[in-house]
Design a protein around this motif. Sequence first.
Motif, PDB file in Angstrom:
ATOM      1  N   CYS A 160       0.863  -1.177   0.000  1.00 57.52           N
ATOM      2  CA  CYS A 160       0.000   0.000   0.000  1.00 57.52           C
ATOM      3  C   CYS A 160       0.899   1.226   0.000  1.00 57.52           C
ATOM      4  O   CYS A 160       2.007   1.201   0.538  1.00 57.52           O
ATOM      5  CB  CYS A 160      -0.963   0.009   1.184  1.00 57.52           C
ATOM      6  N   VAL A 161       0.417   2.287  -0.649  1.00 61.41           N
ATOM      7  CA  VAL A 161       1.232   3.480  -0.854  1.00 61.41           C
ATOM      8  C   VAL A 161       0.459   4.708  -0.386  1.00 61.41           C
ATOM      9  O   VAL A 161      -0.733   4.860  -0.667  1.00 61.41           O
ATOM     10  CB  VAL A 161       1.620   3.645  -2.342  1.00 61.41           C
ATOM     11  N   ASP A 162       1.158   5.575   0.334  1.00 64.40           N
ATOM     12  CA  ASP A 162       0.587   6.852   0.738  1.00 64.40           C
ATOM     13  C   ASP A 162       1.696   7.901   0.663  1.00 64.40           C
ATOM     14  O   ASP A 162       2.732   7.758   1.314  1.00 64.40           O
ATOM     15  CB  ASP A 162       0.027   6.787   2.161  1.00 64.40           C
ATOM     16  N   GLY A 163       1.489   8.931  -0.152  1.00 68.03           N
ATOM     17  CA  GLY A 163       2.541   9.919  -0.345  1.00 68.03           C
ATOM     18  C   GLY A 163       3.762   9.273  -0.956  1.00 68.03           C
ATOM     19  O   GLY A 163       3.686   8.639  -2.006  1.00 68.03           O
ATOM     20  N   ASP A 164       4.915   9.402  -0.271  1.00 63.84           N
ATOM     21  CA  ASP A 164       6.143   8.803  -0.783  1.00 63.84           C
ATOM     22  C   ASP A 164       6.511   7.526  -0.034  1.00 63.84           C
ATOM     23  O   ASP A 164       7.649   7.079  -0.098  1.00 63.84           O
ATOM     24  CB  ASP A 164       7.294   9.813  -0.693  1.00 63.84           C
ATOM     25  N   ARG A 165       5.558   6.921   0.678  1.00 62.92           N
ATOM     26  CA  ARG A 165       5.835   5.721   1.454  1.00 62.92           C
ATOM     27  C   ARG A 165       5.177   4.495   0.822  1.00 62.92           C
ATOM     28  O   ARG A 165       3.973   4.504   0.517  1.00 62.92           O
ATOM     29  CB  ARG A 165       5.343   5.873   2.896  1.00 62.92           C
ATOM     30  N   VAL A 166       5.988   3.458   0.627  1.00 67.95           N
ATOM     31  CA  VAL A 166       5.524   2.177   0.094  1.00 67.95           C
ATOM     32  C   VAL A 166       5.700   1.144   1.192  1.00 67.95           C
ATOM     33  O   VAL A 166       6.823   0.897   1.643  1.00 67.95           O
ATOM     34  CB  VAL A 166       6.342   1.761  -1.149  1.00 67.95           C
ATOM     35  N   VAL A 167       4.601   0.532   1.636  1.00 68.42           N
ATOM     36  CA  VAL A 167       4.646  -0.413   2.748  1.00 68.42           C
ATOM     37  C   VAL A 167       4.347  -1.806   2.231  1.00 68.42           C
ATOM     38  O   VAL A 167       3.322  -2.042   1.579  1.00 68.42           O
ATOM     39  CB  VAL A 167       3.643  -0.030   3.854  1.00 68.42           C
ATOM     40  N   ALA A 168       5.247  -2.741   2.528  1.00 67.47           N
ATOM     41  CA  ALA A 168       5.099  -4.137   2.108  1.00 67.47           C
ATOM     42  C   ALA A 168       5.146  -5.029   3.337  1.00 67.47           C
ATOM     43  O   ALA A 168       6.005  -4.851   4.212  1.00 67.47           O
ATOM     44  CB  ALA A 168       6.218  -4.528   1.145  1.00 67.47           C
ATOM     45  N   CYS A 169       4.244  -5.994   3.407  1.00 66.81           N
ATOM     46  CA  CYS A 169       4.214  -6.926   4.527  1.00 66.81           C
ATOM     47  C   CYS A 169       4.368  -8.350   4.001  1.00 66.81           C
ATOM     48  O   CYS A 169       3.557  -8.808   3.194  1.00 66.81           O
ATOM     49  CB  CYS A 169       2.925  -6.803   5.328  1.00 66.81           C
ATOM     50  N   PHE A 170       5.390  -9.039   4.471  1.00 68.96           N
ATOM     51  CA  PHE A 170       5.626 -10.437   4.103  1.00 68.96           C
ATOM     52  C   PHE A 170       5.317 -11.386   5.259  1.00 68.96           C
ATOM     53  O   PHE A 170       5.797 -12.519   5.284  1.00 68.96           O
ATOM     54  CB  PHE A 170       7.078 -10.623   3.660  1.00 68.96           C
ATOM     55  N   GLY A 171       4.538 -10.928   6.241  1.00 64.81           N
ATOM     56  CA  GLY A 171       4.198 -11.792   7.364  1.00 64.81           C
ATOM     57  C   GLY A 171       5.410 -12.093   8.226  1.00 64.81           C
ATOM     58  O   GLY A 171       6.028 -11.190   8.810  1.00 64.81           O
ATOM     59  N   SER A 172       5.794 -13.360   8.293  1.00 64.98           N
ATOM     60  CA  SER A 172       6.930 -13.775   9.122  1.00 64.98           C
ATOM     61  C   SER A 172       8.232 -13.132   8.685  1.00 64.98           C
ATOM     62  O   SER A 172       9.187 -13.051   9.472  1.00 64.98           O
ATOM     63  CB  SER A 172       7.077 -15.301   9.072  1.00 64.98           C
ATOM     64  N   GLU A 173       8.295 -12.691   7.438  1.00 62.75           N
ATOM     65  CA  GLU A 173       9.513 -12.057   6.929  1.00 62.75           C
ATOM     66  C   GLU A 173       9.493 -10.539   7.084  1.00 62.75           C
ATOM     67  O   GLU A 173      10.330  -9.843   6.525  1.00 62.75           O
ATOM     68  CB  GLU A 173       9.732 -12.452   5.468  1.00 62.75           C
ATOM     69  N   GLY A 174       8.546 -10.031   7.837  1.00 64.15           N
ATOM     70  CA  GLY A 174       8.604  -8.655   8.275  1.00 64.15           C
ATOM     71  C   GLY A 174       7.775  -7.648   7.516  1.00 64.15           C
ATOM     72  O   GLY A 174       7.217  -7.920   6.450  1.00 64.15           O
ATOM     73  N   LEU A 175       7.696  -6.459   8.122  1.00 60.05           N
ATOM     74  CA  LEU A 175       6.998  -5.304   7.575  1.00 60.05           C
ATOM     75  C   LEU A 175       8.059  -4.288   7.173  1.00 60.05           C
ATOM     76  O   LEU A 175       8.944  -3.952   7.965  1.00 60.05           O
ATOM     77  CB  LEU A 175       6.062  -4.709   8.625  1.00 60.05           C
ATOM     78  N   HIS A 176       7.984  -3.781   5.928  1.00 60.50           N
ATOM     79  CA  HIS A 176       9.056  -2.962   5.374  1.00 60.50           C
ATOM     80  C   HIS A 176       8.468  -1.722   4.717  1.00 60.50           C
ATOM     81  O   HIS A 176       7.481  -1.804   3.985  1.00 60.50           O
ATOM     82  CB  HIS A 176       9.858  -3.763   4.347  1.00 60.50           C
ATOM     83  N   CYS A 177       9.118  -0.581   4.954  1.00 62.49           N
ATOM     84  CA  CYS A 177       8.659   0.683   4.394  1.00 62.49           C
ATOM     85  C   CYS A 177       9.781   1.312   3.571  1.00 62.49           C
ATOM     86  O   CYS A 177      10.894   1.535   4.079  1.00 62.49           O
ATOM     87  CB  CYS A 177       8.218   1.638   5.500  1.00 62.49           C
ATOM     88  N   GLU A 187      11.862  -0.818   9.015  1.00 59.97           N
ATOM     89  CA  GLU A 187      11.321  -2.170   8.929  1.00 59.97           C
ATOM     90  C   GLU A 187      11.075  -2.700  10.333  1.00 59.97           C
ATOM     91  O   GLU A 187      11.726  -2.266  11.298  1.00 59.97           O
ATOM     92  CB  GLU A 187      12.261  -3.092   8.150  1.00 59.97           C
ATOM     93  N   ARG A 188      10.114  -3.624  10.438  1.00 61.38           N
ATOM     94  CA  ARG A 188       9.749  -4.184  11.723  1.00 61.38           C
ATOM     95  C   ARG A 188       9.612  -5.695  11.619  1.00 61.38           C
ATOM     96  O   ARG A 188       9.005  -6.216  10.674  1.00 61.38           O
ATOM     97  CB  ARG A 188       8.417  -3.590  12.228  1.00 61.38           C
ATOM     98  N   ASP A 189      10.161  -6.393  12.595  1.00 56.89           N
ATOM     99  CA  ASP A 189      10.024  -7.842  12.706  1.00 56.89           C
ATOM    100  C   ASP A 189       8.722  -8.132  13.448  1.00 56.89           C
ATOM    101  O   ASP A 189       8.562  -7.749  14.613  1.00 56.89           O
ATOM    102  CB  ASP A 189      11.216  -8.418  13.458  1.00 56.89           C
ATOM    103  N   LEU A 190       7.778  -8.791  12.802  1.00 58.21           N
ATOM    104  CA  LEU A 190       6.481  -9.105  13.396  1.00 58.21           C
ATOM    105  C   LEU A 190       6.471 -10.461  14.093  1.00 58.21           C
ATOM    106  O   LEU A 190       5.442 -10.866  14.635  1.00 58.21           O
ATOM    107  CB  LEU A 190       5.390  -9.078  12.322  1.00 58.21           C
ATOM    108  N   GLY A 191       7.619 -11.152  14.082  1.00 59.57           N
ATOM    109  CA  GLY A 191       7.654 -12.504  14.619  1.00 59.57           C
ATOM    110  C   GLY A 191       7.122 -13.501  13.608  1.00 59.57           C
ATOM    111  O   GLY A 191       6.742 -13.145  12.492  1.00 59.57           O
TER     112      GLY A 191
END
Length: 466
Positions: A160-177, A187-191
Amino acid sequence: MIRSKLFPSTSLLTLLFVAVGPSVAAYSQSTTDWPSFRGPGGRGVADGGEVPTQWNADSEDGPNEGVLWEAEVPGLGHSSPVIVGERIFLLTAVPDEGETELNIAAGGNIDAAEDGGSYSWIILCYDKSTGEELWRKTAHHGEPKATRHSKATHANSSVCVDGDRVVACFGSEGLHCYDLDGTLIWERDLGVIDVSKYGIGWGYASSPAIHGGRVAVIGDDPDHPFVTVLQLSDGEEVWRSDRSEVCERSWGSPLIFEADGVTQMVVNGFPWIVSYDFETGEELWRLEGGGDNPIPTPFIANGWIYITNAHGGKAPIYVVRPETRGTVLIDSDEESEEESDDEPNPLVWSVERGGSYMSTPVVSGDYLYLGNSNGVVRCFHAITGEKMFEKRLGKEAGVIASLLSVDGNVVCASENGTVYVLKSGPEYESLAENPMGEPCFATPAVAGGVLFIRTTKRLVAIGKTE
């Protein structure tokens, strides 16, 4: 029958339902952007672009007709195209060795895929006008932390994209902006998020959603299901809700919308579908669920919330008033039905059977369309719930991708490599059966009068060629 148990905090004003639904903040329908899964507002609706209804994207079936360009996509993913400005974003997972196998037209197979070795989880960016790859970034590399269904991939969700930020979620492989040029912001480790059934990990599929400078993420692992909201600016957590008492598993994406001054986030689930206050995480209402594999994403149409799911013998459709508060129970025992003037029906209409399993439905004009993995398309009147028709599209025409309404027509991408275009209306009318050359699992996107379709191997732009 339906019973509603209102929370003590529910005010009399909240109970004043109206027949036509509440005033809900309108979603702008840009003709140039498709910023998230199913486009603006997650509604799957695009009008005014004059997208062709007939084309041929199968090079082995003759000359390509209606194809503006096509680009090879590495690896395997069911991630849908997301379009902002002149950029298209896709997610994919590429094995270090060999190719990822995908089970096509496998019916009711419940097995996890037998993957081995390491993968790269990649964000891809393409030029919208030419299909040229602009950049690719590897968000994570390693062996998968959870298994996937044999018909799924390790990159099922969409950015999903808002302004200049692109956010991708791969579940166990993390959340990345990232920013639009591919620079990592945070980026964030979601476990480990092992969304499983029958003890078999079936894979992660929930796309993130952005609203008001915040990112919502669903992580309904049966062992520790949760939903969380983070700051878009730096990825810091705003709130998190433990869903262990309300949900065993889910694969859908969050619906975020404003109604009567309250921003709600509705999450499909089993045994409960739940709406949260997006600002605080407080539960606003819950609806007793139906199908025990909740995959479709809730969406807004006609000022109401449309929700469906299936599996386990149930396949309901619920149309919920956003003013609803408290607990809504669906009960077949007539003696338990409670009718009173001060507790109006929180459901506009509902049916026990007719919902879709994996594909999110769409409202086109006055009608609700649902596609199913067995190739059957159903149509209901979106206002009254009256069933209009039920029709099988074709041989092995499993509909895994979500449906779109494009210029008043219904677009159904199919597992058999055909994209069916139906005329919106109370009777079944097929306008075209368009060959793509490979299976289509990803939901198409629309921007600037062009239809973008991801097959298992390519990204294809469909538009007027003259």
